[in-house]
Structures are given as structure tokens and as C-alpha cells.
Design a protein around this motif. Sequence first.
Motif, PDB file in Angstrom:
ATOM      1  N   SER A  96    -175.540  18.762 -22.351  1.00 45.98           N
ATOM      2  CA  SER A  96    -175.896  19.258 -23.643  1.00 45.98           C
ATOM      3  C   SER A  96    -176.757  20.360 -23.393  1.00 45.98           C
ATOM      4  CB  SER A  96    -176.609  18.185 -24.431  1.00 45.98           C
ATOM      5  OG  SER A  96    -176.930  18.562 -25.660  1.00 45.98           O
ATOM      6  N   TYR A  97    -176.660  21.532 -24.046  1.00 39.66           N
ATOM      7  CA  TYR A  97    -177.452  22.706 -24.161  1.00 39.66           C
ATOM      8  C   TYR A  97    -178.155  22.892 -25.526  1.00 39.66           C
ATOM      9  CZ  TYR A  97    -175.707  23.387 -19.630  1.00 39.66           C
ATOM     10  OH  TYR A  97    -175.386  23.167 -18.075  1.00 39.66           O
ATOM     11  N   ARG A  98    -177.879  21.763 -26.125  1.00 38.90           N
ATOM     12  CA  ARG A  98    -178.552  21.754 -27.428  1.00 38.90           C
ATOM     13  C   ARG A  98    -180.358  22.230 -27.421  1.00 38.90           C
ATOM     14  NH1 ARG A  98    -179.802  22.777 -32.382  1.00 38.90           N
ATOM     15  NH2 ARG A  98    -180.254  21.129 -33.787  1.00 38.90           N
ATOM     16  N   ASP A  99    -180.414  23.124 -28.410  1.00 37.25           N
ATOM     17  CA  ASP A  99    -181.638  23.802 -28.596  1.00 37.25           C
ATOM     18  C   ASP A  99    -182.171  23.187 -30.053  1.00 37.25           C
ATOM     19  OD1 ASP A  99    -184.165  25.212 -29.030  1.00 37.25           O
ATOM     20  OD2 ASP A  99    -183.426  26.852 -27.496  1.00 37.25           O
ATOM     21  N   LEU A 100    -182.913  22.358 -30.017  1.00 34.38           N
ATOM     22  CA  LEU A 100    -183.572  21.747 -31.486  1.00 34.38           C
ATOM     23  C   LEU A 100    -184.101  22.533 -32.120  1.00 34.38           C
ATOM     24  CD1 LEU A 100    -184.747  18.256 -29.856  1.00 34.38           C
ATOM     25  CD2 LEU A 100    -182.509  18.766 -31.263  1.00 34.38           C
ATOM     26  N   ARG A 101    -184.688  23.950 -31.490  1.00 33.11           N
ATOM     27  CA  ARG A 101    -185.157  24.883 -32.646  1.00 33.11           C
ATOM     28  C   ARG A 101    -184.185  25.541 -33.467  1.00 33.11           C
ATOM     29  NH1 ARG A 101    -188.217  27.690 -27.685  1.00 33.11           N
ATOM     30  NH2 ARG A 101    -185.963  27.649 -26.888  1.00 33.11           N
ATOM     31  N   ILE A 102    -182.858  25.464 -33.160  1.00 35.19           N
ATOM     32  CA  ILE A 102    -181.812  26.199 -33.780  1.00 35.19           C
ATOM     33  C   ILE A 102    -181.437  25.268 -34.962  1.00 35.19           C
ATOM     34  CG2 ILE A 102    -179.684  27.223 -33.448  1.00 35.19           C
ATOM     35  CD1 ILE A 102    -180.553  28.032 -30.959  1.00 35.19           C
ATOM     36  N   LYS A 103    -181.270  25.911 -36.135  1.00 32.73           N
ATOM     37  CA  LYS A 103    -180.969  24.981 -37.173  1.00 32.73           C
ATOM     38  C   LYS A 103    -179.621  25.333 -37.834  1.00 32.73           C
ATOM     39  CE  LYS A 103    -184.975  22.870 -37.391  1.00 32.73           C
ATOM     40  NZ  LYS A 103    -185.898  23.893 -36.465  1.00 32.73           N
ATOM     41  N   ALA A 104    -179.016  26.294 -37.484  1.00 34.36           N
ATOM     42  CA  ALA A 104    -177.728  26.898 -37.911  1.00 34.36           C
ATOM     43  C   ALA A 104    -177.117  27.882 -36.893  1.00 34.36           C
ATOM     44  CB  ALA A 104    -177.741  27.603 -39.233  1.00 34.36           C
ATOM     45  N   VAL A 105    -175.868  27.903 -36.908  1.00 35.01           N
ATOM     46  CA  VAL A 105    -175.084  28.831 -36.155  1.00 35.01           C
ATOM     47  C   VAL A 105    -173.834  29.388 -36.792  1.00 35.01           C
ATOM     48  CG1 VAL A 105    -175.840  27.687 -33.988  1.00 35.01           C
ATOM     49  CG2 VAL A 105    -173.491  27.279 -34.910  1.00 35.01           C
ATOM     50  N   PHE A 106    -173.502  30.758 -36.386  1.00 34.55           N
ATOM     51  CA  PHE A 106    -172.627  31.382 -37.116  1.00 34.55           C
ATOM     52  C   PHE A 106    -171.747  32.106 -35.857  1.00 34.55           C
ATOM     53  CE2 PHE A 106    -170.583  35.038 -38.882  1.00 34.55           C
ATOM     54  CZ  PHE A 106    -170.283  34.749 -40.387  1.00 34.55           C
ATOM     55  N   ALA A 107    -170.516  31.693 -35.541  1.00 35.04           N
ATOM     56  CA  ALA A 107    -169.630  32.044 -34.498  1.00 35.04           C
ATOM     57  C   ALA A 107    -168.806  32.864 -34.930  1.00 35.04           C
ATOM     58  CB  ALA A 107    -169.058  30.562 -33.641  1.00 35.04           C
ATOM     59  N   ILE A 108    -168.537  34.101 -34.496  1.00 34.69           N
ATOM     60  CA  ILE A 108    -167.308  35.033 -34.541  1.00 34.69           C
ATOM     61  C   ILE A 108    -166.314  35.063 -33.727  1.00 34.69           C
ATOM     62  CG2 ILE A 108    -166.781  37.648 -35.113  1.00 34.69           C
ATOM     63  CD1 ILE A 108    -169.700  37.795 -36.133  1.00 34.69           C
ATOM     64  N   ALA A 109    -165.361  35.114 -33.915  1.00 34.47           N
ATOM     65  CA  ALA A 109    -163.941  34.890 -32.932  1.00 34.47           C
ATOM     66  C   ALA A 109    -164.386  33.886 -31.668  1.00 34.47           C
ATOM     67  CB  ALA A 109    -163.783  36.311 -32.626  1.00 34.47           C
ATOM     68  N   PRO A 110    -164.677  32.749 -32.077  1.00 34.74           N
ATOM     69  CA  PRO A 110    -165.144  31.968 -30.746  1.00 34.74           C
ATOM     70  C   PRO A 110    -164.057  31.778 -29.575  1.00 34.74           C
ATOM     71  CG  PRO A 110    -164.928  30.547 -32.747  1.00 34.74           C
ATOM     72  CD  PRO A 110    -164.720  31.993 -33.053  1.00 34.74           C
ATOM     73  N   ALA A 111    -164.384  31.812 -28.651  1.00 33.13           N
ATOM     74  CA  ALA A 111    -163.483  31.731 -27.392  1.00 33.13           C
ATOM     75  C   ALA A 111    -163.390  30.253 -26.924  1.00 33.13           C
ATOM     76  CB  ALA A 111    -163.700  32.696 -26.408  1.00 33.13           C
ATOM     77  N   LEU A 112    -162.738  30.115 -25.804  1.00 32.88           N
ATOM     78  CA  LEU A 112    -162.763  28.684 -25.025  1.00 32.88           C
ATOM     79  C   LEU A 112    -162.518  27.564 -25.933  1.00 32.88           C
ATOM     80  CD1 LEU A 112    -165.664  29.531 -22.563  1.00 32.88           C
ATOM     81  CD2 LEU A 112    -163.230  30.095 -22.194  1.00 32.88           C
ATOM     82  N   GLY A 113    -161.735  27.583 -26.710  1.00 28.53           N
ATOM     83  CA  GLY A 113    -161.493  26.301 -27.645  1.00 28.53           C
ATOM     84  C   GLY A 113    -160.925  25.364 -26.640  1.00 28.53           C
ATOM     85  N   GLU A 114    -160.084  25.468 -25.731  1.00 28.16           N
ATOM     86  CA  GLU A 114    -159.715  24.582 -24.923  1.00 28.16           C
ATOM     87  C   GLU A 114    -160.638  23.939 -23.948  1.00 28.16           C
ATOM     88  OE1 GLU A 114    -156.546  23.326 -24.901  1.00 28.16           O
ATOM     89  OE2 GLU A 114    -155.699  24.393 -26.386  1.00 28.16           O
ATOM     90  N   ALA A 115    -161.787  24.507 -23.906  1.00 32.72           N
ATOM     91  CA  ALA A 115    -162.899  23.826 -23.217  1.00 32.72           C
ATOM     92  C   ALA A 115    -163.617  22.699 -24.108  1.00 32.72           C
ATOM     93  CB  ALA A 115    -163.730  24.820 -22.569  1.00 32.72           C
ATOM     94  N   PHE A 116    -163.232  22.479 -25.139  1.00 31.12           N
ATOM     95  CA  PHE A 116    -163.808  21.422 -26.010  1.00 31.12           C
ATOM     96  C   PHE A 116    -162.658  20.333 -26.273  1.00 31.12           C
ATOM     97  CE2 PHE A 116    -165.941  25.380 -27.842  1.00 31.12           C
ATOM     98  CZ  PHE A 116    -167.292  24.822 -27.169  1.00 31.12           C
ATOM     99  N   ASP A 117    -162.958  19.185 -26.462  1.00 27.15           N
ATOM    100  CA  ASP A 117    -162.207  17.909 -26.797  1.00 27.15           C
ATOM    101  C   ASP A 117    -162.759  17.220 -27.929  1.00 27.15           C
ATOM    102  OD1 ASP A 117    -164.062  16.235 -25.945  1.00 27.15           O
ATOM    103  OD2 ASP A 117    -163.225  16.084 -23.978  1.00 27.15           O
TER     104      ASP A 117
END
Length: 374
Positions: free
Chosen positions: A254-275
Motif C-alpha cells: 500500500s502506498y496510501r498517503d493519509l494526507r491526501i483526501k481526494a484524487v482526480f485521475a485523467i485517462a488512468p492507465a494499467l487497469g489490468e494491474a488492478f483486481d
Amino acid sequence: MFRLGCAALACLVALLWAGAAAPADQASWHVGEAGRVFHPAVVRHWRGAQTQALVTQIWYPVDPALAEATHDIGAPGHPFFHGHPAVVDAPLSSVRATYPLLVLSHGTGGSADSLDWLASALAAEGYIVAGTNHPGNNALEPMTRDGFMLWWERATDASEVIDGVLADPMLGPHVDRDRIGAVGFSLGGYTVLELAGARTNLAAFERFCTSPQADAICHPPEAARIHEDPGAPALTLATLSPETKASRARAGASYRDLRIKAVFAIAPALGEAFDSTSFADVTIPVSLLAGEADVTAPVNTNIHRIAGFMPKANVTMVPGASHYTFLDTCFPAAVEHLATICKDNPGVDRDAIHAQTAQRALDFFAATLPAGGS
């Protein structure tokens, strides 16, 4: 989500985005730009990069009385991207005591400056935006194989940039530490999802890319720029360096950064690296946006796959837009030379899509990083 036929886009786009307009009483600033070079305290694997530091561009609000100067992007005398005018190294506006911070992550082989259109739009509406050039995988120096392959390391870059900005004597005291978010494009979209808590399944991605279903995401055009040592042995698991092996072993961390409260992803890549388990720890708001005509990060295996694992995420599909529509607008002289990243589909107005996307991001962060919010 909205979907329109390309012919309908020109006449309906204003109506679609009218509800996204900023409030009439919202302050507007000029844009300041400053560079920083952050040297994280912890020694880490730099992916073979020439520059062993986080070279970071920062956009921020400055007093409207300060005159912005032309800022175009590329070699001196030969710019290839239009840049937003900016005031270099100006003081941060004193209108407010604190401002929200957004960390920005560029795509494979790109740079923070290639997203100047977005960073400037956010800064003009009161955000400090900090984008680093990810070591070993940026446009300013040779791309390395580790920089290209060890994607999960990029999240640590972003977290260390937050550390650097918060410690910066000019900026740090004026960051609202309860209002920190992240925004990224392409591989940067993957990066900000990691910062939200997504976990990578490296083995699944590698299986996909050796299967008959493998698509363009397995062979991005930027891979041709990887700098190879002619005398190096052929790349196999056995010939990987100890540092590379150690990095691969923590790919699923996990690379979760607890300081970050929201994320906006444009054209996100590597969908097949997630399950189906990758997003179990993602509890913060997420917004996903991509072009319907994206064939570089094909929508079915990337944004739609990711969205399928996060039913609460906001999803916006932009008609006609391709992957590189979300890079800065090119000068006419660069269009033929850099056709892959500069040419859009017929009828697509890149500047209009940039304006719409920036407003979508502004609306999202206004709702998820509200002033006075908890």
C-alpha cells in the motif's frame, strides 16, 4: 457521466458544462511558477536516473496586479507546447492565509510541464499545485528501464514532494494541511490511485500482457525511448539488480498517503494491474475521466475496468478525445513532428476539452476539499 456523438459535441458542450461554472464571487488569481529540487532524507532506489532528486514545478496563486509573462514549453526558440502565462518566482498571494495543495503526476515519458494547462487553471482558482518529473521516466533525460517498469515507486515520489512543499519556507506555512489532493494523467492517473490506497497486482498485469488479450497498454510508444546499455545482459528475472528485485517484491504494498483526501485521475492507465481486491482500502473520493477515443490506454481495460471496481467513483467520458488530447496544446510547427501527441481527431477542440476538464477538476476538489471542511 456524459456521452455525446461527435457531431453533437460542438452545439451541446456549453450546456453540458454550464452547471460546472465557478461561483461568481470566487476569487481569481494570476499564476505564479517556481521550481524546487527536493532531496528526500531517506536513501532510495532512483531507477537508474541521471538526476537523483525530485525536480519539481510548482504553480500557485499570485496577486493579480503582478503581470504574467509568456511561458511556452520546449527548447529555447523552439517551443512545442503552448504554456499559460505566469509570474516566475513571485510571492504567494497574501489574500488568504492558507491554500489547498494538489500533487500532480505526469504520464510515461512526460513532464510536469506537459500538464501546465491543468496546473495553471487550478492555480488561478486558488490551489498550490506541485508536479515532479518522475526519476527515470520523464521527458527531460533518458528514460531508464526501471523508471519505465517500476510504476509503484512513483507514489513515493508524490509523497516526498508533499513533504518537500510542507517544509518549504515560502509555501509550507501557507498550505492548508487538511485540504491536500492529487491529480494525474495516464501513468500519473495510476499513481494517484495508488496514493488513494489502490494496490497493484503485478503478476496479473504481466499475465495479461503475455496473453492473446494483450492490448496497446502493454506496448506504449514511449518504451522506444528507454536508454539501454549496449553491453548489458539480456533482461530476465535472473539479471535484475538487487534493487529492482526488492522493488518488484513490494509492488503490491500500500502506498496510501493519509494526507491526501481526494484524487482526480485523467485517462488512468494499467487497469489490468488492478483486481477486485485492489481498491478495498480506497475510502476517499475518486474522480475518473478519459476520452472515449483513447486507444493508447484502451477504455475497456483501463478506465472502465477501474471504475468497475469502484462503483462510488465519479466517471466522465469525453466524446472524441484521445489519450494525448490531455497534454498541452501544441504549436502548429510541432504538430507534424510530434503528430502522435499533437494531433487530435477531426472536430476535437483540445483547448475546449482542457477548459472543460479543468472545470470538472475544480468542481470535484471544491466538493471534496471544502474550505473549513474536516
